[in-house]
Design a protein around this motif. Structure first.
Motif, short mmCIF file in Angstrom:
data_model
loop_
_atom_site.label_atom_id
_atom_site.label_comp_id
_atom_site.label_asym_id
_atom_site.label_seq_id
_atom_site.Cartn_x
_atom_site.Cartn_y
_atom_site.Cartn_z
N LYS A 78 0.84 -1.21 0.00
CA LYS A 78 0.00 0.00 0.00
C LYS A 78 0.87 1.25 0.00
O LYS A 78 0.60 2.21 -0.76
CB LYS A 78 -0.90 -0.02 1.23
N TYR A 79 1.91 1.27 0.82
CA TYR A 79 2.81 2.42 0.88
C TYR A 79 3.48 2.65 -0.47
O TYR A 79 3.49 3.77 -1.00
CB TYR A 79 3.86 2.22 1.97
N TYR A 80 4.08 1.59 -1.03
CA TYR A 80 4.79 1.76 -2.30
C TYR A 80 3.85 2.15 -3.43
O TYR A 80 4.21 2.94 -4.31
CB TYR A 80 5.56 0.49 -2.65
N SER A 81 2.64 1.64 -3.41
CA SER A 81 1.65 2.02 -4.42
C SER A 81 1.40 3.53 -4.39
O SER A 81 1.25 4.16 -5.45
CB SER A 81 0.35 1.26 -4.19
N SER A 82 1.39 4.11 -3.20
CA SER A 82 1.17 5.55 -3.08
C SER A 82 2.33 6.35 -3.66
O SER A 82 2.18 7.55 -3.93
CB SER A 82 0.95 5.93 -1.61
N LYS A 83 3.47 5.69 -3.87
CA LYS A 83 4.64 6.34 -4.44
C LYS A 83 4.82 5.98 -5.92
O LYS A 83 5.87 6.28 -6.52
CB LYS A 83 5.91 5.95 -3.68
N GLY A 84 3.82 5.34 -6.51
CA GLY A 84 3.89 4.98 -7.92
C GLY A 84 4.70 3.74 -8.20
O GLY A 84 5.15 3.52 -9.33
N ILE A 85 4.89 2.89 -7.18
CA ILE A 85 5.67 1.66 -7.32
C ILE A 85 4.73 0.47 -7.19
O ILE A 85 4.12 0.25 -6.13
CB ILE A 85 6.78 1.57 -6.25
N ASP A 86 4.58 -0.31 -8.25
CA ASP A 86 3.63 -1.42 -8.30
C ASP A 86 4.36 -2.73 -8.03
O ASP A 86 5.11 -3.22 -8.86
CB ASP A 86 2.95 -1.45 -9.67
N ILE A 87 4.13 -3.29 -6.85
CA ILE A 87 4.73 -4.57 -6.46
C ILE A 87 3.71 -5.37 -5.67
O ILE A 87 2.63 -4.87 -5.33
CB ILE A 87 6.01 -4.37 -5.60
N ASN A 88 4.06 -6.61 -5.35
CA ASN A 88 3.24 -7.40 -4.42
C ASN A 88 4.08 -7.79 -3.21
O ASN A 88 5.30 -7.63 -3.21
CB ASN A 88 2.63 -8.63 -5.11
N TYR A 89 3.43 -8.28 -2.17
CA TYR A 89 4.15 -8.51 -0.91
C TYR A 89 5.15 -9.65 -1.01
O TYR A 89 6.06 -9.76 -0.17
CB TYR A 89 3.15 -8.73 0.24
N HIS A 90 5.02 -10.51 -2.02
CA HIS A 90 6.00 -11.59 -2.21
C HIS A 90 7.32 -11.05 -2.75
O HIS A 90 8.32 -11.78 -2.78
CB HIS A 90 5.46 -12.64 -3.19
N GLN A 91 7.36 -9.79 -3.19
CA GLN A 91 8.57 -9.20 -3.75
C GLN A 91 9.33 -8.33 -2.73
O GLN A 91 10.26 -7.62 -3.09
CB GLN A 91 8.19 -8.36 -4.98
N ILE A 92 8.91 -8.44 -1.46
CA ILE A 92 9.51 -7.65 -0.38
C ILE A 92 10.14 -8.58 0.65
O ILE A 92 9.51 -9.55 1.07
CB ILE A 92 8.46 -6.78 0.32
N ILE A 93 11.37 -8.30 1.05
CA ILE A 93 12.00 -8.99 2.16
C ILE A 93 12.37 -7.93 3.20
O ILE A 93 13.10 -6.98 2.90
CB ILE A 93 13.26 -9.77 1.72
N ILE A 94 11.85 -8.09 4.40
CA ILE A 94 12.15 -7.15 5.48
C ILE A 94 13.53 -7.48 6.04
O ILE A 94 13.86 -8.65 6.29
CB ILE A 94 11.08 -7.21 6.59
N THR A 95 14.32 -6.44 6.26
CA THR A 95 15.71 -6.63 6.68
C THR A 95 15.98 -5.90 8.00
O THR A 95 15.20 -5.05 8.43
CB THR A 95 16.67 -6.10 5.60
N THR A 96 17.08 -6.25 8.62
CA THR A 96 17.50 -5.59 9.85
C THR A 96 18.21 -4.29 9.46
O THR A 96 19.43 -4.23 9.31
CB THR A 96 18.43 -6.51 10.66
N GLY A 97 17.40 -3.27 9.25
CA GLY A 97 17.88 -1.98 8.79
C GLY A 97 18.15 -1.99 7.30
O GLY A 97 18.24 -3.05 6.65
N GLY A 98 18.29 -0.79 6.73
CA GLY A 98 18.70 -0.70 5.34
C GLY A 98 20.09 -1.28 5.14
O GLY A 98 20.43 -1.74 4.05
N SER A 99 20.90 -1.30 6.19
CA SER A 99 22.25 -1.85 6.11
C SER A 99 22.24 -3.30 5.68
O SER A 99 23.02 -3.72 4.81
CB SER A 99 22.95 -1.71 7.47
N GLU A 100 21.36 -4.10 6.28
CA GLU A 100 21.31 -5.51 5.91
C GLU A 100 20.77 -5.69 4.50
O GLU A 100 21.20 -6.59 3.77
CB GLU A 100 20.43 -6.29 6.90
#
Length: 408
Positions: A78-100
């Motif tokens: 939902k957040y990325y869609s508001s920025k014009g970025i079309d993805i699905n949740y399977h294309q996201i991996i949550i990491t330990t900070g942007g560093s990881e």
């Protein structure tokens, strides 16, 4: 004693933090230190996001999914869609900070000895992540007199070798604050397609653009297999200690590879995922308010710097950093002198020497990065202190004419 690893020996010290002992000593002497060296915002973390953590009905603090809580990843869609970025949740991996996320991108897309091209000056920790991954950073230099615009395609092509696997961009840029244009992104797209390269896009400061609008690498056409988006909540929500980031890609092979690294470290922090998920629901005017506050700070800082004799600071288009050239021969020595030997009305300033943001030797020696993360009243006083320091500094070089913006 046993030898230290070669990797440990070549691991660079942080130009942002290496002067901390001198700042601590100054404080013990009773000197007030204005911290312009590090991007730690003083904007309060949103109360609603903190309350979501405080009020969550924990019975067991469990591991999350290695890729991050599904509910959070769905919220990020939902957040990325508001920025014009079309993805699905399977294309996201949550990491330990942007560093990881950055480290995982290096590990998942490159082998030891491979090369990544990065316009310099660049976020100093890219060097550290490259050392950890056994990857070689190859710089292409941007210049203060062009406002740190993207180097020419020819400069990139001169740097490309058989070992080149990726180009990395931070937009808006840390440390320069430069906001890359759509035309510059088209140049990067052409280079990545021509040479079959990954394009790593660090978009940690997406919300903070003051001149023009933000364009994401995920919006480039025909680049689904090339683009790796690296993200974080640290600066967006003033939640640097939360250590939650994200790696986003439509490249299924990269996603599946990175997931193996994510599984090896088990899971990202649970509390902060709750915070990040709640933060997605903040009203849009949250960013309007914080963006306007940073704009005021930027305008004040840049004006005050350019009013000082011998100082030049281009106007940054985004993030909350500015790079300035000073009338000194060695900014590392000057920054240490500020903390060790100088005070003005009981205060001094802590800056980040720019040499650590370059890979090319002898580059940026008279430049510093300043983070405008303090309120305007504090910035005014800090600039008074810096101005007095430059007058008193014994190794100040004679003032030259102001640099005029040009192109290289």
């Amino acid at each position: 004693m046993p030898d230290i690893s070669k990797r440990g020996q070549i691991m660079p010290a942080s130009p942002i933090r290496k002067l901390v002992p001198f700042a601590e000593a100054a404080k013990k002497r009773g000197t007030r230190v204005f911290h312009l060296n590090i991007g730690q915002p003083d904007i309060e973390t949103p109360k609603s996001a903190l309350d979501a953590v405080r009020n969550f009905p924990f019975k067991v603090l469990e591991y999350s999914h290695s890729g991050g809580n599904e509910s959070y990843r769905r919220k990020l869609v939902k957040y990325y869609s508001s920025k014009g970025i079309d993805i699905n949740y399977h294309q996201i991996i949550i990491t330990t900070g942007g560093s990881e996320a950055i480290l995982f991108a290096f590990l998942g897309c490159m082998d030891a000895g491979d090369e990544v091209i990065i316009p310099e000056p660049f976020y100093a920790n890219y060097n550290g992540f490259a050392v950890e991954a056994g990857v070689q950073v190859v710089p292409v230099t941007s210049y203060i007199d062009s406002g740190f615009a993207l180097p020419s395609p020819e400069d990139f092509e001169k740097a490309i070798t058989k070992k080149t696997r990726a180009i990395m961009i931070c937009n808006p840029n840390n440390p320069t604050g430069y906001l890359y244009s759509r035309a510059e992104w088209d140049t990067l797209r052409q280079l990545a397609k021509k040479y079959n390269l990954y394009l790593f896009s660090d978009e940690a400061y997406r919300e903070f653009c003051y001149e023009g609008t933000h364009f994401s690498a995920m919006q480039l056409e025909g680049m689904d297999e090339n683009v790796i988006l690296l993200d974080t909540i640290s600066k967006r929500y003033s939640a640097c200690g939360g250590r939650i980031g994200a790696l986003v890609t439509r490249n299924q092979a990269v996603h599946d590879t990175v997931m193996k690294f994510a599984q090896a470290r088990l899971s990202p922090p649970s509390f902060s995922q709750i915070l990040g998920e709640a933060a997605v629901d903040l009203p849009e005017d949250y960013f309007n308010t914080t963006r306007e506050e940073y704009r005021k700070r930027r305008d004040l800082l840049v004006r005050r710097l350019n009013e000082m004799s011998g100082v030049f600071c281009p106007n940054p288009g985004g993030a909350f950093y500015a790079m300035a050239s000073l009338p000194v021969t060695d900014a590392d020595v000057f920054c240490q002198w500020l903390l060790e030997s100088f005070s003005y009305q009981g205060s001094t300033v802590m800056l980040a020497p720019a040499s650590g943001f370059y890979s090319t030797p002898e580059s940026g020696l008279n430049e510093v990065r300043l983070a405008y993360v303090l309120h305007c009243d504090a910035i005014e006083v800090a600039m008074d202190v810096l101005q007095a320091a430059l007058i008193e500094y014994p190794d100040r070089i004679p003032s030259k004419n102001k640099i005029e913006l040009s192109t290289h």
